[in-house]
Design an enzyme around this catalytic site. Structure first.
Site, PDB file in Angstrom:
ATOM      1  N   ASN A  80      21.136  14.316  -3.510  1.00 45.74           N
ATOM      2  CA  ASN A  80      21.197  14.680  -4.933  1.00 45.74           C
ATOM      3  C   ASN A  80      20.510  13.674  -5.859  1.00 45.74           C
ATOM      4  OD1 ASN A  80      23.301  12.861  -4.547  1.00 45.74           O
ATOM      5  ND2 ASN A  80      24.647  13.858  -6.019  1.00 45.74           N
ATOM      6  N   SER A 120      29.381  12.747   1.332  1.00 44.26           N
ATOM      7  CA  SER A 120      30.646  13.457   1.179  1.00 44.26           C
ATOM      8  C   SER A 120      31.810  12.674   1.806  1.00 44.26           C
ATOM      9  CB  SER A 120      30.537  14.827   1.853  1.00 44.26           C
ATOM     10  OG  SER A 120      30.295  14.644   3.229  1.00 44.26           O
ATOM     11  N   PRO A 178      17.563   8.567   4.846  1.00 49.63           N
ATOM     12  CA  PRO A 178      17.806   9.466   3.713  1.00 49.63           C
ATOM     13  C   PRO A 178      18.247  10.840   4.194  1.00 49.63           C
ATOM     14  CG  PRO A 178      15.451   9.310   4.161  1.00 49.63           C
ATOM     15  CD  PRO A 178      16.142   8.402   5.156  1.00 49.63           C
ATOM     16  N   ARG A 212      19.759   1.858  -5.119  1.00 48.91           N
ATOM     17  CA  ARG A 212      21.061   1.258  -5.426  1.00 48.91           C
ATOM     18  C   ARG A 212      21.595   0.468  -4.231  1.00 48.91           C
ATOM     19  NH1 ARG A 212      25.642   5.189  -8.035  1.00 48.91           N
ATOM     20  NH2 ARG A 212      26.325   5.455  -5.887  1.00 48.91           N
ATOM     21  N   GLU A 223      28.851  -0.325  -6.301  1.00 47.34           N
ATOM     22  CA  GLU A 223      27.399  -0.531  -6.333  1.00 47.34           C
ATOM     23  C   GLU A 223      26.993  -0.795  -7.772  1.00 47.34           C
ATOM     24  OE1 GLU A 223      25.757   2.957  -4.327  1.00 47.34           O
ATOM     25  OE2 GLU A 223      25.640   1.774  -2.491  1.00 47.34           O
ATOM     26  N   GLU A 274      30.489   5.305  -0.903  1.00 51.84           N
ATOM     27  CA  GLU A 274      30.416   6.021  -2.181  1.00 51.84           C
ATOM     28  C   GLU A 274      30.553   7.497  -1.849  1.00 51.84           C
ATOM     29  OE1 GLU A 274      30.330   4.738  -5.113  1.00 51.84           O
ATOM     30  OE2 GLU A 274      29.801   2.658  -4.731  1.00 51.84           O
TER      31      GLU A 274
HETATM   32  P1  NAP Z   1      26.684  14.521   3.267  1.00 53.08           P
HETATM   33  O1  NAP Z   1      26.596  15.829   3.929  1.00 53.08           O
HETATM   34  O2  NAP Z   1      27.880  13.695   3.506  1.00 53.08           O
HETATM   35  O3  NAP Z   1      25.365  13.724   3.711  1.00 53.08           O
HETATM   36  C1  NAP Z   1      25.063  12.446   3.203  1.00 53.08           C
HETATM   37  C2  NAP Z   1      24.194  11.718   4.200  1.00 53.08           C
HETATM   38  O4  NAP Z   1      24.923  11.525   5.396  1.00 53.08           O
HETATM   39  C3  NAP Z   1      22.920  12.461   4.579  1.00 53.08           C
HETATM   40  O5  NAP Z   1      21.897  11.535   4.785  1.00 53.08           O
HETATM   41  C4  NAP Z   1      23.325  13.120   5.892  1.00 53.08           C
HETATM   42  O6  NAP Z   1      22.249  13.394   6.742  1.00 53.08           O
HETATM   43  C5  NAP Z   1      24.194  12.039   6.489  1.00 53.08           C
HETATM   44  N1  NAP Z   1      25.126  12.512   7.498  1.00 53.08           N
HETATM   45  C6  NAP Z   1      25.672  13.749   7.641  1.00 53.08           C
HETATM   46  N2  NAP Z   1      26.492  13.757   8.710  1.00 53.08           N
HETATM   47  C7  NAP Z   1      26.467  12.520   9.242  1.00 53.08           C
HETATM   48  C8  NAP Z   1      27.092  11.899  10.368  1.00 53.08           C
HETATM   49  N3  NAP Z   1      27.940  12.562  11.150  1.00 53.08           N
HETATM   50  N4  NAP Z   1      26.816  10.604  10.627  1.00 53.08           N
HETATM   51  C9  NAP Z   1      25.967   9.916   9.842  1.00 53.08           C
HETATM   52  N5  NAP Z   1      25.349  10.441   8.757  1.00 53.08           N
HETATM   53  C10 NAP Z   1      25.597  11.721   8.468  1.00 53.08           C
HETATM   54  O7  NAP Z   1      26.543  14.633   1.689  1.00 53.08           O
HETATM   55  P2  NAP Z   1      25.439  15.403   0.850  1.00 53.08           P
HETATM   56  O8  NAP Z   1      25.717  16.855   0.898  1.00 53.08           O
HETATM   57  O9  NAP Z   1      24.082  14.920   1.229  1.00 53.08           O
HETATM   58  O10 NAP Z   1      25.724  14.829  -0.617  1.00 53.08           O
HETATM   59  C11 NAP Z   1      26.680  15.352  -1.460  1.00 53.08           C
HETATM   60  C12 NAP Z   1      27.949  14.523  -1.403  1.00 53.08           C
HETATM   61  O11 NAP Z   1      27.654  13.169  -1.711  1.00 53.08           O
HETATM   62  C13 NAP Z   1      28.956  14.972  -2.432  1.00 53.08           C
HETATM   63  O12 NAP Z   1      30.240  14.938  -1.873  1.00 53.08           O
HETATM   64  C14 NAP Z   1      28.825  13.916  -3.527  1.00 53.08           C
HETATM   65  O13 NAP Z   1      29.951  13.771  -4.336  1.00 53.08           O
HETATM   66  C15 NAP Z   1      28.538  12.698  -2.719  1.00 53.08           C
HETATM   67  N6  NAP Z   1      27.878  11.674  -3.531  1.00 53.08           N
HETATM   68  C16 NAP Z   1      28.598  10.572  -3.868  1.00 53.08           C
HETATM   69  C17 NAP Z   1      28.030   9.600  -4.673  1.00 53.08           C
HETATM   70  C18 NAP Z   1      28.797   8.374  -5.072  1.00 53.08           C
HETATM   71  O14 NAP Z   1      28.171   7.444  -5.579  1.00 53.08           O
HETATM   72  N7  NAP Z   1      30.111   8.322  -4.892  1.00 53.08           N
HETATM   73  C19 NAP Z   1      26.710   9.765  -5.121  1.00 53.08           C
HETATM   74  C20 NAP Z   1      26.008  10.904  -4.753  1.00 53.08           C
HETATM   75  C21 NAP Z   1      26.606  11.854  -3.941  1.00 53.08           C
HETATM   76  P3  NAP Z   1      21.580  14.864   6.810  1.00 53.08           P
HETATM   77  O15 NAP Z   1      20.999  15.115   5.486  1.00 53.08           O
HETATM   78  O16 NAP Z   1      20.578  14.739   7.864  1.00 53.08           O
HETATM   79  O17 NAP Z   1      22.714  15.810   7.133  1.00 53.08           O
END
Ligand code: NAP
Length: 496
Positions: A170, A248, A194, A178, A477, A269
């Site tokens: 996103n 997530s 990424p 960061r 961060e 995060e």
């Molecule tokens: P996500 O599905 O958790 O994926 C985030 C990252 O983790 C991606 O690079 C993903 O790779 C990787 N990933 C997925 N499964 C993994 C595993 N089993 N082991 C290691 N890495 C893995 O989250 P998203 O859909 O990209 O992002 C949205 C989420 O991020 C939302 O919940 C949002 O609130 C959160 N977020 C939090 C912050 C904060 O600062 N707190 C900031 C931005 C977003 P792939 O893309 O290859 O699946």
């Protein structure tokens, strides 16, 4: 493989960002390579559903080569003077700023976000380099006499070591910088993975680090569709000492368990479910502006997005009416189109989720005031939507909507507002609107989140500690806290 629709340069004489960098391969030890065993990951334009480019799908073998490179570069980087590290980081800031337009177009292309949001992201992302360039030369230590007077306590801050950095789609630039900027300021080397949906920005940024003078191996970038096994292998390597993850909560939990096996320091995060509270005494315009920003930055695809909007009874009707007017007037379209205010969602799956949550809220009695109908045609679009009288048991009360849906509910008392705000497992951000500063501060302190926007719809600031409590994460961060996540305190007891 070439980018199908490369962004055009609008940054005058400055060299362009290389939008096709990812197509050159993985970035390991300062080299670009596409090993034969790596398949291709298609990168899709969410506005058109067309494939923009392909990047390599790394396996455990390439990931471990990236770790080897980060390990080999570590002694040189940790002994590079803070001043030199600072100058390189400052150069990263300058290069990013000079190429802001090109970078913003690339972000908009692969992520879908409106150009104005992408420009905001680039400025925010670049600031992490400027801020951490300043931090790099201010990492102090302590030298104190022990209370008993028998010895001295020397505390030195050392780079924690090789880091694995994992980022979401996103904010493809900002979530990377960061982490990378404070890691480098602290003297650490890193492997960045990424998100698969938005790898082009991460690779484009790698060309810029090279140019800024970041030595080979200090930052490595790999992409993979097997993040689980690839990350597990990296975390199992005893040379890796840090995991910094943004994404997530469910994936964060899995990674914490994985990191526990090797007792690796973790910064997390994670997801959010931000409440936005508007009291009767709020300045209506300030509250509306704040709500629009907190809800619609990035079309709602932000961890800090206002997921639940609670408005006090006396202002509820006026606030709702005006919010509907503003939401319905937003221009929806491809992110790169001039004037677009709300781009597409990242994937069809993301739109499915929004549809499901809206359907659930309506079935439980919420009122649909605008939007709410998924458009036909290409692209992963969903219209700006306002729901009123959303009941407390609606699923969007406990799940991130991650889209342009404003969910409004009424409250009457301060205690009720605080109880509603805290009725979630998440604790990332919250927003409070009131003209009564004492109440604003009191409520801000009672809300169980890491961050509160008080009469503001935006909390992100590279100079401030960003992060959550409860299931929204561990660590911070940004600010002076950001670099601490990449440092280890070394205590030396000495008698002089
Ligand atoms: P996500 O599905 O958790 O994926 C985030 C990252 O983790 C991606 O690079 C993903 O790779 C990787 N990933 C997925 N499964 C993994 C595993 N089993 N082991 C290691 N890495 C893995 O989250 P998203 O859909 O990209 O992002 C949205 C989420 O991020 C939302 O919940 C949002 O609130 C959160 N977020 C939090 C912050 C904060 O600062 N707190 C900031 C931005 C977003 P792939 O893309 O290859 O699946």
């Amino acid at each position: 493989m070439n980018i199908a629709a490369p962004p055009t340069s609008t940054s005058g004489a400055s060299p362009r960002i290389d939008p096709a960098a990812g197509a050159r391969g993985l970035y390991i030890d300062g080299q670009w390579s596409w090993p034969a065993e790596c398949a291709a990951i298609p990168v899709v334009d969410p506005s058109t559903e067309q494939v923009l480019a392909e990047v390599p799908d790394a396996t455990v073998t390439e990931a471990m080569a990236a770790i080897d490179a980060a390990v080999a570069a570590a002694p040189g980087w940790r002994t590079t003077s803070p001043r030199r590290r600072s100058e390189i980081l400052r150069r990263c800031f300058e290069l990013m700023t000079a190429r802001a337009d090109d970078l913003a177009r690339l972000i908009s292309l692969e992520n879908g976000k409106a150009l104005r949001d992408a420009r905001g992201e680039v400025a925010y992302a670049a600031e992490f380099f400027r801020w951490n360039a300043e931090e790099a030369v201010r990492i102090g230590g302590d030298f104190t006499l022990s209370p008993a007077g028998g010895n001295h306590i020397v505390v030195d801050y050392e780079p924690i070591g090789v880091c694995v950095l994992i980022t979401p789609w996103n904010f493809p630039a900002a979530m990377a910088t960061r982490k990378i900027a404070p890691a480098l300021a602290a003297g650490c080397t890193a492997v960045l993975k990424p998100a698969s949906e938005t790898p082009l920005t991460a690779y484009a940024l790698a060309t810029l680090y090279e140019e800024a003078g970041v030595p080979p191996g200090v930052v490595n970038v790999i992409t993979t569709t097997a993040p689980g096994p690839v990350t597990a292998a990296m975390l199992a390597d005893p040379r890796v000492r840090k995991l910094s993850f943004t994404g997530s909560t469910p994936v964060g939990r899995t990674l914490l368990a994985e990191a526990a096996k090797s007792v690796i320091s973790c910064s997390m995060e994670l997801g959010g479910n931000a409440p936005l509270i508007v009291f009767d005494d709020a300045d209506l315009d300030v509250a509306l502006e704040g709500a629009m920003l907190a809800k619609m930055r990035n079309a709602g695809e932000a961890c800090t997005a206002a997921n639940r909007i609670y408005v006090q009874g006396g202002l509820y009707e006026r606030f709702t009416q005006e919010l509907v007017r503003r939401m319905a007037a937003l221009k929806v379209g491809p992110g790169q189109d001039i004037g677009t205010e709300c781009g597409p969602m990242i994937t069809a799956k993301a739109v499915d989720k929004i549809e499901r949550l809206v359907g659930d809220a309506l079935a439980r009695g919420a009122q649909l005031l605008c939007g709410g109908v998924r458009p036909e045609g290409e692209g992963f679009f969903y219209p700006p939507t306002v729901l009123a009288d959303v009941p407390a048991d609606a699923k969007m009360g406990c799940e991130e909507i991650f889209g342009p849906v404003a969910a409004l509910s009424r409250f009457e008392t301060e205690d009720e507002a605080v109880a509603l705000a805290n009725a979630t497992e998440y604790g990332l951000a919250a927003y409070v609107f009131t003209r009564d500063l004492a109440r604003g501060l009191r409520v801000s302190r009672r809300i169980e989140t890491g961050m509160v926007g008080l009469n503001r719809g935006l909390v992100s600031d590279p100079a401030a500690p960003f992060g959550g409590t409860k299931q929204s994460g561990l660590g911070r961060e940004g600010g002076t806290h950001g670099v601490l996540e990449f440092l280890e305190a070394k205590y030396i007891a000495t008698t002089l």
